[in-house]
Design a protein around this motif. Sequence first.
Motif: not given
Length: 146
Positions: A44-47, A67-68, A78-81
């Motif tokens: 998700l951090s690659d979004i 949500e995933l 998301l950038k921290y996931a």
Amino acid sequence: MFAMRMKLAPQIIKRESFKPIYIHGKRQGLTFALQLAYYRGHYLSDIDSLEVLIDGKKIPDEAVTFELNGKEMPLYKLKYAVTEFWRQDDLAQLHLLLPNGLSGQHEIGLKLMLRIPYMQIGPGHTFMPLDSGETITITLEGEKNE
């Protein structure tokens, strides 16, 4: 800007997945599923960018959650996931808070840009962008008692 495009499933936005969100008995938004359009999956951090548009109007980021795997987070997180991996065959959910909900026919747009971290391009060693977005037109039912 050039972006790689691979649509491996017939739908990125899953038409059959649209459902209203009710808060205190009133329709206040909607939720729907989406599928990644790339065969390798992504953290998700690659979004790099995720936007939802309804009839061409961008929904504010603070009104959207992603949500995933049972984990829901606001878009800015998301950038921290860095440990959350989105496989191509996993469906993610987007939850939109919309005052008074949504019914009737609408154009739903998803702008989803990912960076492919193992594919460096260009003199500045930027990473290959992947366009995993889609736009559909859908008709949503109104309230049964309206």
